[in-house]
Design a protein around this motif. Sequence first.
Motif, mmCIF file in Angstrom:
data_model
loop_
_atom_site.group_PDB
_atom_site.id
_atom_site.type_symbol
_atom_site.label_atom_id
_atom_site.label_comp_id
_atom_site.label_asym_id
_atom_site.label_seq_id
_atom_site.Cartn_x
_atom_site.Cartn_y
_atom_site.Cartn_z
ATOM 1 N N TRP A 1 79.324 80.594 8.031
ATOM 2 C CA TRP A 1 78.032 81.252 8.170
ATOM 3 C C TRP A 1 77.780 81.603 9.626
ATOM 4 O O TRP A 1 78.063 80.795 10.515
ATOM 5 N N GLU B 1 77.596 85.432 5.488
ATOM 6 C CA GLU B 1 78.332 84.329 4.855
ATOM 7 C C GLU B 1 79.684 84.895 4.457
ATOM 8 O O GLU B 1 79.758 85.856 3.703
ATOM 9 N N GLN B 2 80.764 84.304 4.985
ATOM 10 C CA GLN B 2 82.100 84.810 4.679
ATOM 11 C C GLN B 2 82.888 83.753 3.933
ATOM 12 O O GLN B 2 82.808 82.560 4.266
ATOM 13 N N HIS B 3 83.667 84.195 2.966
ATOM 14 C CA HIS B 3 84.470 83.268 2.159
ATOM 15 C C HIS B 3 85.947 83.522 2.416
ATOM 16 O O HIS B 3 86.409 84.649 2.301
ATOM 17 N N VAL C 1 84.147 78.383 3.933
ATOM 18 C CA VAL C 1 83.008 79.304 4.031
ATOM 19 C C VAL C 1 82.507 79.263 5.472
ATOM 20 O O VAL C 1 82.403 78.179 6.072
#
Length: 367
Positions: free
Chosen positions: A88, A78-80, A86
């Motif tokens: 996934w 999961e990257q922000h 966001v």
Amino acid sequence: MAAAADTAAPLNPLGFDRAGLEAMFAAWGEKPFRARQLMQWLYQRGVHDFDAMTDMSKALRTRLAAQCRIELPEVLSEQHSSDGTVKWLLNMGASQGIETVYIPEPGRATLCISSQVGCALDCAFCATAQQGFNRNLTCAEIIGQVWLARERLAATGREITNVVFMGMGEPLANYRAVVPAARLLIDDFGFGLSRRRVTISTSGLVPQMHRLADDCNVALAVSLHAPTDDLRDALVPINRVHPVAELLDACWRYAERQASRQITFEYVMLDGVNDSPALARELVRLLAGRPAKVNLIPFNAFPGTHYRRSSEAAMLRFQDELNRRGLRTTIRRTRGGDIDAACGQLAGRVADRTRHRLGERLRVAAP
Ligand code: SAH
């Protein structure tokens, strides 16, 4: 969709639209309203545990628990992004992965979902195309993306207001799974989104566009990217099968059946390729006076591409040509660029299973 038969393998309820669940319950000698009950538990209350579904008899709950299993894709990462986007990466088995992106904006929040592992359509400027095609997602894998994102976002009070089929894959090439998934998104007992808030984006599969109007009349976006067949043949190879005139005819027919609804035309802005004022005027010729709006997408680069994004000035000039002739036009703001989550950057993890991508087939077939 087909009835869920009694089989030894557990059924994933996320794989069935309301008619599919009704057929499953009918096969069990249960009334159709059981489908609505189950959907309310699943989609409105987010309950996974059949035993907690207290408006069903104990015997029915036991049968559901024995024969069904709610399976969600596994989240690999999961990257922000600094802008709130966001992304996934979800495990699709066999070392495959797809991506799902959440894009918050003032007044709305859009989930961009994938419909295939990779893509076979081979659009020249798209990162997913470079990966090749592996397989179609199931309805449960498509709906699972929405379920997972909603569950994770709810923890911080964030909601999904819109869903777009603009992630990896060509949704209309996976018609059998995409239609029940879209139905679940707009079903009052499902996610309950309005038809206007669910958008299927297609590169132009004309026969499926005609069918979609009858089967699940959600909003439609069409990846046009060029107003002439010569240019579109090169950018979006499916154009050699369904050229611009045929595609637009299908668009107007789709719009007619939607009562006052517009088709969104996506147009990726490629420096020196499709961004001249002359091409803008060609585009006006095709779309003026029609139920159309244009979304100009700044090209997002990815490793290995030789395309470049049009300059700001070229994009504004192009937009101005369209606006001046009354075509509603917006420029899509690039979101999630710092985590490779922007349009056309989704690469996931795809092992190409086919040497028969559309572009390659067409190149071979060309005289
Ligand atoms: N296959 C579908 C949906 C996936 S892509 C379709 O073609 O419509 C969603 C949008 O992003 C499409 O309009 C697609 O053409 C566009 N796109 C693809 N690659 C891009 C890139 N590198 N930069 C910007 N937009 C891109």
